[in-house]
Design a protein around this motif. Structure first.
Motif, short mmCIF file in Angstrom:
data_model
loop_
_atom_site.label_atom_id
_atom_site.label_comp_id
_atom_site.label_asym_id
_atom_site.label_seq_id
_atom_site.Cartn_x
_atom_site.Cartn_y
_atom_site.Cartn_z
N SER A 37 44.29 37.46 41.95
CA SER A 37 43.76 38.21 41.19
C SER A 37 42.40 37.29 40.37
O SER A 37 41.59 37.96 39.90
N LYS A 79 39.68 37.11 42.55
CA LYS A 79 39.00 38.30 42.66
C LYS A 79 38.20 38.73 41.67
O LYS A 79 36.92 39.08 41.40
N SER A 80 38.83 38.35 40.24
CA SER A 80 37.85 38.30 39.07
C SER A 80 36.67 37.71 38.78
O SER A 80 35.76 38.03 38.46
N TYR A 111 33.99 39.04 41.27
CA TYR A 111 33.44 40.29 40.45
C TYR A 111 32.33 39.81 39.53
O TYR A 111 31.44 40.16 39.41
N ASP A 157 26.05 48.87 40.20
CA ASP A 157 27.14 48.06 40.06
C ASP A 157 27.96 47.79 41.35
O ASP A 157 27.88 48.67 42.46
N LYS A 175 31.23 47.26 43.62
CA LYS A 175 32.58 48.10 43.60
C LYS A 175 33.65 47.35 42.84
O LYS A 175 33.42 46.13 42.43
N LEU A 176 34.79 47.80 42.42
CA LEU A 176 35.82 47.37 41.79
C LEU A 176 36.26 45.96 42.49
O LEU A 176 36.84 44.98 41.96
N SER A 177 36.32 45.95 43.91
CA SER A 177 36.59 44.87 44.69
C SER A 177 35.60 43.76 44.53
O SER A 177 35.96 42.58 44.99
N GLY A 178 34.23 43.91 44.00
CA GLY A 178 33.62 42.94 43.91
C GLY A 178 32.38 42.92 44.89
O GLY A 178 31.34 42.45 44.80
N ASP A 180 28.04 47.78 46.62
CA ASP A 180 27.90 49.21 47.16
C ASP A 180 26.71 49.26 48.07
O ASP A 180 25.75 49.61 47.31
#
Length: 212
Positions: free
Chosen positions: A64, A67-68, A71, A91, A93-96, A99
């Motif tokens: 975690s 990943k943070s 990102y 932005d 994606k939440l996964s980092g 897009d």
């Protein structure tokens, strides 16, 4: 768009891959090429997806944290692109991961390659891009290869007959696509290509779109 413009777009995506592949798609050692019958090759000593780059156990929150950091670094790249290139750069994606669907839409609306020029190592935001790439959590090289292979086969099945398979070289995944990027044989602006891309995009794992 012209075929020349589409070719430049693919060249930019290839530049991004070359810049990050050594960081994001490496294994401890060794590798294998695709089998002669077109099947899936195996990768020896692929990195474990249960650990972050600093060796922290995922069960202890290391994944975690990794990943943070990824990102956050990717957001710095995005902020740089908004300052240097276009205020509407999307932005991550939440996964980092970036897009690429939205980036491609921005590129088309701008009518230039500016939306993706930050992926070139010596241009705007190249330093931020490399920093983010270095913080990407470990990937499963075998799964990445299998994903790209399935995507390449799908692209051919949908009419892009010259779309080549990815390869495994020294533990790295080399993307498939145009067999001759310096003198493109595949037009990414053709309706056949666009339809195939849309139909086959779900074959690619998160983070692989834009790399093949």
């Amino acid at each position: 768009m012209t075929q020349k413009t589409g070719s430049r777009s693919r060249a930019v995506r290839l530049a991004l891959l070359l810049a990050v592949s050594a960081l994001a798609l490496t294994t401890a050692c060794g590798g294998a090429a695709e089998s002669s019958d077109g099947g899936v090759a195996s990768v020896s000593n692929a990195p474990s997806t249960d650990q972050t780059k600093d060796g922290a156990d995922a069960s202890k929150g290391g994944a975690s944290k990794g990943k943070s950091a990824f990102y956050d670094a990717q957001m710095k790249y995005v902020q740089c692109m908004r300052t240097e290139v276009d205020k509407d750069f999307p932005d991550p994606k939440l996964s980092g991961h970036l897009d690429w669907t939205m980036i491609e839409e921005l590129r088309i609306s701008m009518g230039t390659e500016n939306a993706t020029k930050g992926t070139r190592p010596r241009q705007a935001c190249g330093a931020e891009m490399r920093k983010a790439a270095s913080l990407e959590p470990p990937r499963d090289t075998q799964k990445d290869y299998e994903s790209m292979l399935a995507h390449a086969k799908c692209m051919r099945a949908k009419g892009v007959s010259k779309f080549t398979n990815p390869q495994l070289q020294d533990g790295n995944v080399i993307p498939g696509g145009d067999p001759n990027p310096t003198s493109p044989e595949v037009s990414s602006d053709s309706s056949t290509y666009k339809q195939a891309r849309q139909a086959c995009n779900d074959k690619l794992l998160d983070g692989l779109d834009g790399r093949q």
